[in-house]
Design a protein around this motif. Structure first.
Motif: not given
Length: 317
Positions: A38-43, A49-58, A77-79, A157-163
């Motif tokens: 899950a990421r903010t749409v704006e930036d 995330t559940t992805d270990e590679e994404v977690a390492e990159e971030e 449990h999720i939106f 994260l108030a005001g952020d759309d989430i993808e």
């Protein structure tokens, strides 16, 4: 006229097929193993995330365990928007859904940015961006000027759309895996758990033909109860969420997994001799041996107790 009728019939058929597809796929109450980012749409800032590679990159790989998570559809449990997207899908399906800010972390409310006395902010947290607790409310420090502090009580994260980008990895049907998945959702720790069917004695009301309004008659019966055993370690026992919400968490396990009860077992590893205290009373050993150690005759004590009991018993003529 015929064209309009044909178009209406096609729309009706498409609607019925969509409804049938939804009913045949995953439904509320199903346990699903879900991979997502899950990421903010704006930036594009990472939310979760559940992805270990994404977690390492971030640069957040050391903040927890990253693997597909078990959720229960329809349980919040999720939106809700993500749940609606998954409902009716099949294992292996993937997709992306955007959750608007009001349905995610809420709209940004300028009135939630308030000025408080600096005295309410701990000295170690008097810097911009610090997470602070003010009068029991979580906030983030913006600035400090003199004796006044500006604190933003909005969610970060108030005001952020989430993808959400997701993939349905599998459906979880084993009860133990379901229970482990739910516990992992609350606590990022490995817990020893198992399920057994126990025979338990309990009191049940006996139906009676009498119309008396006295206390109902009961009888002791033996029933089988499917029990989830959880070995509690110090990490769980001292977890604040567990300390204050274990009743609610256990009830979720009972309701959603379909078991009868939860037993939490505290496991303490220490001195194999049982620690301090009289052997036989707190840590093993034989009571008679302990009495011998302090030069006391166990038989004499038993005789004296019998004499006292006989003396206290009422006499009848």
């Amino acid at each position: 006229m015929t064209g309009e009728s044909d178009e209406s019939a096609e729309e009706t058929q498409a609607s019925e097929e969509a409804a049938e597809s939804t009913e045949n796929g995953l439904q509320d109450g199903d346990f699903v193993r879900l991979a997502y980012t899950a990421r903010t749409v704006e930036d594009g800032s990472l939310v979760d995330t559940t992805d270990e590679e994404v977690a390492e990159e971030e640069g957040v790989a050391d903040e927890g365990t990253f693997e597909p998570r078990v959720i229960v559809l329809g349980s919040g449990h999720i939106f809700e928007g993500v749940e609606e997207e998954i409902e009716g899908s099949e294992v292996g399906d993937s997709g992306s859904v955007t959750v608007p800010a009001p349905e995610a972390f809420g709209e940004y409310d300028q009135e939630e940015v308030r000025t408080v006395s600096t005295d309410k902010v701990p000295e170690d947290d008097r810097y911009p961006g610090a997470a602070v607790q003010i009068d029991g409310q979580q906030g983030y420090l913006e600035t400090i000027i003199g004796g006044r502090a500006r604190v933003d009580f909005n969610h970060p994260l108030a005001g952020d759309d989430i993808e959400y980008e997701y993939e349905i990895v599998g459906e979880v049907e084993d009860e133990l895996e379901q229970a482990q998945g739910l516990m992992n959702m609350f606590f990022d720790m490995d817990l020893d758990m198992f399920i057994e069917t126990d025979e338990v004695e309990e009191e049940q009301v006996v139906e009676s033909d009498d119309d008396d309004e006295g206390e109902p008659e009961t009888e002791t019966v033996t029933v089988e109860k499917e029990t989830l055993y959880i070995d509690s370690d110090p990490q769980l026992a001292m977890n604040q969420q567990w300390m204050f919400q274990k009743q609610q968490i256990a009830q979720q396990l009972i309701d959603q997994v379909g078991i009868d009860r939860v037993i939490v077992q505290e496991v303490i590893d220490g001195n194999p001799m049982g620690g301090m205290g009289m052997p036989g009373m707190m840590g093993g050993g034989d009571l008679e041996e302990a009495l011998e150690d302090v030069d006391v005759d166990a038989d004499e004590i038993a005789e004296e107790l019998d004499e006292e009991i006989d003396a206290d018993e009422p006499t009848t003529e």
